[in-house]
Design a protein around this motif. Structure first.
Motif, PDB file in Angstrom:
ATOM      1  N   ALA A 157       0.825  -1.213   0.000  1.00 20.49           N
ATOM      2  CA  ALA A 157       0.000   0.000   0.000  1.00 20.49           C
ATOM      3  C   ALA A 157       0.859   1.264   0.000  1.00 20.49           C
ATOM      4  CB  ALA A 157      -0.929  -0.004   1.218  1.00 20.49           C
ATOM      5  N   MET A 158       2.187   1.092   0.110  1.00 18.83           N
ATOM      6  CA  MET A 158       3.077   2.243   0.311  1.00 18.83           C
ATOM      7  C   MET A 158       2.980   3.315  -0.780  1.00 18.83           C
ATOM      8  SD  MET A 158       4.813   3.323   2.734  1.00 18.83           S
ATOM      9  CE  MET A 158       5.376   2.079   3.878  1.00 18.83           C
ATOM     10  N   PRO A 159       2.869   2.964  -2.074  1.00 15.06           N
ATOM     11  CA  PRO A 159       2.764   4.037  -3.071  1.00 15.06           C
ATOM     12  C   PRO A 159       1.573   4.958  -2.808  1.00 15.06           C
ATOM     13  CG  PRO A 159       3.210   1.946  -4.156  1.00 15.06           C
ATOM     14  CD  PRO A 159       2.960   1.626  -2.709  1.00 15.06           C
ATOM     15  N   ALA A 160       0.413   4.397  -2.460  1.00 13.97           N
ATOM     16  CA  ALA A 160      -0.768   5.223  -2.186  1.00 13.97           C
ATOM     17  C   ALA A 160      -0.615   5.976  -0.874  1.00 13.97           C
ATOM     18  CB  ALA A 160      -2.018   4.354  -2.154  1.00 13.97           C
ATOM     19  N   ILE A 161       0.036   5.358   0.115  1.00 14.14           N
ATOM     20  CA  ILE A 161       0.261   6.047   1.387  1.00 14.14           C
ATOM     21  C   ILE A 161       1.146   7.270   1.149  1.00 14.14           C
ATOM     22  CG2 ILE A 161       1.309   5.871   3.685  1.00 14.14           C
ATOM     23  CD1 ILE A 161       0.509   2.924   3.729  1.00 14.14           C
ATOM     24  N   PHE A 162       2.175   7.103   0.330  1.00 11.61           N
ATOM     25  CA  PHE A 162       3.066   8.229   0.041  1.00 11.61           C
ATOM     26  C   PHE A 162       2.338   9.340  -0.701  1.00 11.61           C
ATOM     27  CE2 PHE A 162       7.102   6.208   1.211  1.00 11.61           C
ATOM     28  CZ  PHE A 162       7.757   7.324   1.693  1.00 11.61           C
ATOM     29  N   ALA A 163       1.459   8.957  -1.630  1.00 10.16           N
ATOM     30  CA  ALA A 163       0.692   9.974  -2.353  1.00 10.16           C
ATOM     31  C   ALA A 163      -0.131  10.795  -1.361  1.00 10.16           C
ATOM     32  CB  ALA A 163      -0.215   9.310  -3.388  1.00 10.16           C
ATOM     33  N   GLY A 164      -0.798  10.118  -0.421  1.00 12.61           N
ATOM     34  CA  GLY A 164      -1.586  10.817   0.592  1.00 12.61           C
ATOM     35  C   GLY A 164      -0.710  11.640   1.522  1.00 12.61           C
ATOM     36  N   ALA A 165       0.422  11.080   1.909  1.00 15.12           N
ATOM     37  CA  ALA A 165       1.304  11.769   2.855  1.00 15.12           C
ATOM     38  C   ALA A 165       1.914  13.022   2.239  1.00 15.12           C
ATOM     39  CB  ALA A 165       2.405  10.821   3.333  1.00 15.12           C
ATOM     40  N   GLY A 166       2.174  12.984   0.932  1.00 15.46           N
ATOM     41  CA  GLY A 166       2.714  14.154   0.247  1.00 15.46           C
ATOM     42  C   GLY A 166       1.700  15.288   0.215  1.00 15.46           C
ATOM     43  N   MET A 167       0.456  14.919  -0.101  1.00 15.91           N
ATOM     44  CA  MET A 167      -0.602  15.930  -0.103  1.00 15.91           C
ATOM     45  C   MET A 167      -0.798  16.481   1.306  1.00 15.91           C
ATOM     46  SD  MET A 167      -4.459  15.487  -1.460  1.00 15.91           S
ATOM     47  CE  MET A 167      -4.085  14.294  -2.712  1.00 15.91           C
ATOM     48  N   ALA A 168      -0.748  15.608   2.286  1.00 12.13           N
ATOM     49  CA  ALA A 168      -0.904  16.007   3.688  1.00 12.13           C
ATOM     50  C   ALA A 168       0.183  16.987   4.098  1.00 12.13           C
ATOM     51  CB  ALA A 168      -0.871  14.779   4.596  1.00 12.13           C
ATOM     52  N   LEU A 169       1.399  16.770   3.590  1.00 16.63           N
ATOM     53  CA  LEU A 169       2.509  17.653   3.940  1.00 16.63           C
ATOM     54  C   LEU A 169       2.264  19.062   3.378  1.00 16.63           C
ATOM     55  CD1 LEU A 169       5.115  17.403   5.491  1.00 16.63           C
ATOM     56  CD2 LEU A 169       6.303  16.833   3.376  1.00 16.63           C
ATOM     57  N   LEU A 170       1.769  19.128   2.139  1.00 19.36           N
ATOM     58  CA  LEU A 170       1.474  20.435   1.542  1.00 19.36           C
ATOM     59  C   LEU A 170       0.385  21.162   2.342  1.00 19.36           C
ATOM     60  CD1 LEU A 170       1.507  19.622  -2.271  1.00 19.36           C
ATOM     61  CD2 LEU A 170       3.240  20.800  -0.918  1.00 19.36           C
ATOM     62  N   PHE A 171      -0.677  20.429   2.683  1.00 22.63           N
ATOM     63  CA  PHE A 171      -1.749  21.024   3.491  1.00 22.63           C
ATOM     64  C   PHE A 171      -1.195  21.547   4.813  1.00 22.63           C
ATOM     65  CE2 PHE A 171      -5.502  18.417   1.617  1.00 22.63           C
ATOM     66  CZ  PHE A 171      -5.439  19.213   0.496  1.00 22.63           C
ATOM     67  N   SER A 172      -0.321  20.760   5.433  1.00 22.18           N
ATOM     68  CA  SER A 172       0.132  21.162   6.759  1.00 22.18           C
ATOM     69  C   SER A 172       1.018  22.409   6.706  1.00 22.18           C
ATOM     70  CB  SER A 172       0.800  20.007   7.503  1.00 22.18           C
ATOM     71  OG  SER A 172       1.857  19.501   6.756  1.00 22.18           O
TER      72      SER A 172
END
Lengths: 269, 261
Positions: free
Chosen positions: B182-197
């Motif tokens: 699941a790591m590729p999708a987790i990274f996609a979400g985590a990258g977006m989360a980083l921008l939001f934060s």
């Protein structure tokens, strides 16, 4: 000493009957090929043997126990995807080793994994990711992993189906060697294929499947002498005779399929 | 072949860096021409580099203190979002009943902008730090959660078959198969989360904080000291770029296997 008994198995998917009253036995240490046109349910049958799906009716017995799910008494090699792409080849084999013998220490596992890689001609490829290997090398590693599990039963679902002719021939020789040198301690192998020559070269027995619904229509004993090699078998007169016999049976299956489907179409008008 | 690919990839990276540098130099030059050299732009709002760069040096102790304060807010909030988002995502993705029960709720709640929660966060939570941390957490949590669920649900079914054939179960199944798969999708979400934060961090700091990089910028903007404002903006952008580059590096390292699968 693992025989496989498939007893009156039927399997339905989305209201389509995939397998109907499939009934056969495979002797311990025998090499059986299952052959049939696409859509005959041969892969489904292998999934049932692997325990990845359950039959709607009937029973499948491996050794002395009924199959109710996947188990380490049966190793499986798929056409692709047998290895996890995020682990190196070596790590894939160590993972399998750690499952089949949980007491094995990591220190001991690595040389053992290397031994299995050497066995299939992958010396020094321990640290390669599966994605960095060619299709043939990937299947070599998948075979190494299936032998590392040390299961009495080996289930193979068109393992060489995606390979080019030369690589395929090499791997057939490799598998033949590995199975034959196993001697009496050898494995019970079920090998699904759509390649007649491959089935004849490898197997002691060929089960031919029919379509709509999937079922076993013919059982052919491959009487070619052992130990075999691909080269020797191809020149054998019996090989040509058996090849003709299997092809005739398959033609009949395909003919029946065409008749029944044209009949169905007619019914719709 | 793989050596050739590596060489080609390295060359592409180099070309990319050179291209980015050329564009950056060009933009700075244009700005410099419009300010210090010709005075086309209002010198109060747009001070030239001759004013910004000394401010950057003079303010650097303050900026570094602000950096620590900002990271002290960002890091724990993001880490908690990562921990809870991935755990809950794995649980939801793996459990059919949980998925059926929770997915409609997640779909409804995840698009709500976290900034809407600000008044309540301030009213309910006792300190500024807690309310800002909560807002950043709320922004980062949803993309990570949804990414993880997608990663688990859309994972190659053959990998799971494979894992079942090997008899993998429990934590070993999760660590060795589900999580990496699941790591590729987790990274996609985590990258977006980083921008939001990043966005939420600076928003929070500009409107309520007594420290941090957002506070630094807002504080000097109130005094119309735009030399310091621009110095703060440059510094903050540098920090964000540094974090994003590290993130990309980590992602490339961990998802190395997706490149030639």
């Amino acid at each position: 000493m693992h025989s496989l008994v498939v007893h009156n198995v039927s399997f339905t998917y989305d209201e389509t009957i995939i397998l109907k009253d499939v009934d056969f036995e495979i002797n311990a240490n025998d090499f059986t090929a299952i052959i049939g046109p696409s859509g005959c349910g041969k892969s489904t049958l292998l999934r049932l043997l692997a325990g990845l799906s359950q039959p709607d009716t009937g029973r499948i017995i491996s050794g002395d126990r009924e199959i109710i799910g996947p188990g380490l008494d049966r190793a499986v090699v798929f056409q692709d995807y047998s290895l996890f792409p995020w682990m190196s080849c070596g790590e894939n084999i160590i993972l399998a080793l750690s499952q089949s013998s949980p007491s094995l220490k990591r220190r001991q596992a690595r040389p053992l994994a290397e031994e299995y890689l050497n066995m299939v001609g992958l010396e020094g490829e321990f640290d390669k990711l599966p994605g960095e290997l060619s299709g043939g090398m990937k299947q070599r590693a998948a075979i190494a992993r299936s032998f590392a599990i040390n299961a009495p039963v080996l289930l193979m679902d068109e393992p060489f189906g995606a390979l080019d002719a030369i690589t395929r021939a090499r791997l057939q020789d490799l598998l033949l060697d590995m199975w034959q040198t196993g001697g009496n301690a050898g494995k019970t192998v079920v090998f699904v294929t759509h390649d007649v020559e491959e089935a004849l070269i490898l197997a002691n027995r060929i089960l031919i499947m029919g379509v709509n619904p999937g079922r076993i229509v013919k059982n052919i004993e491959v009487t070619l002498p052992r130990p075999r090699s691909r080269q020797k078998s191809l020149g054998d007169a019996d090989f040509q005779r058996l090849r003709g016999e299997v092809l005739r049976e398959l033609d009949q299956v395909i003919l029946m399929q065409m008749n029944s489907s044209s009949g169905n179409d007619g019914g719709g008008i | 072949m793989s050596n050739f690919n590596k060489r080609q990839a390295r060359q592409e990276t180099r070309t990319g860096i050179i291209g980015a540098l050329i564009i950056a130099v060009a933009m700075v030059s244009v700005y410099e021409i419009a300010t210090d050299l010709t005075g086309l732009l209002d010198s109060l709002l747009f001070p030239g580099l001759t004013k910004i760069l000394p401010e950057l040096v003079n303010s650097s102790p303050k900026l570094f203190k602000g950096l620590l304060s900002s990271l002290g807010l960002l890091a724990p909030s993001y880490a908690l979002a990562l921990l809870l988002g991935v755990s809950l995502g794995l649980a939801t993705g793996l459990n059919r009943k949980l998925k059926i029960a929770l997915m409609p709720l997640f779909r409804a709640l995840s698009p709500i902008p976290p900034t809407m929660l600000i008044p309540y966060a301030i009213a309910v939570l006792p300190t500024f730090w807690l309310s800002s941390a909560f807002i950043i957490f709320a922004g980062a949590f949803w993309p990570i959660l949804m990414g993880t669920i997608h990663g688990v649900v859309l994972m190659e079914p053959r990998w799971l078959d494979n894992a079942r054939c090997l008899g993998l179960k429990g934590p070993k199944l999760i660590w060795r198969v589900i999580l990496p798969g699941a790591m590729p999708a987790i990274f996609a979400g985590a990258g977006m989360a980083l921008l939001f934060s990043f966005i939420l961090l600076t928003v929070a700091e500009m409107f309520g904080a007594k420290s941090g990089l957002g506070f630094f910028i807002q504080y000097y903007a109130d005094f119309a000291d735009y030399g310091k404002v621009l110095a703060g903006m440059l510094f903050t952008s540098g920090l964000i770029i540094a974090i994003m580059v590290s993130f990309d590096w980590l992602q490339a390292k961990m998802l190395h296997w997706t490149r030639n699968r």
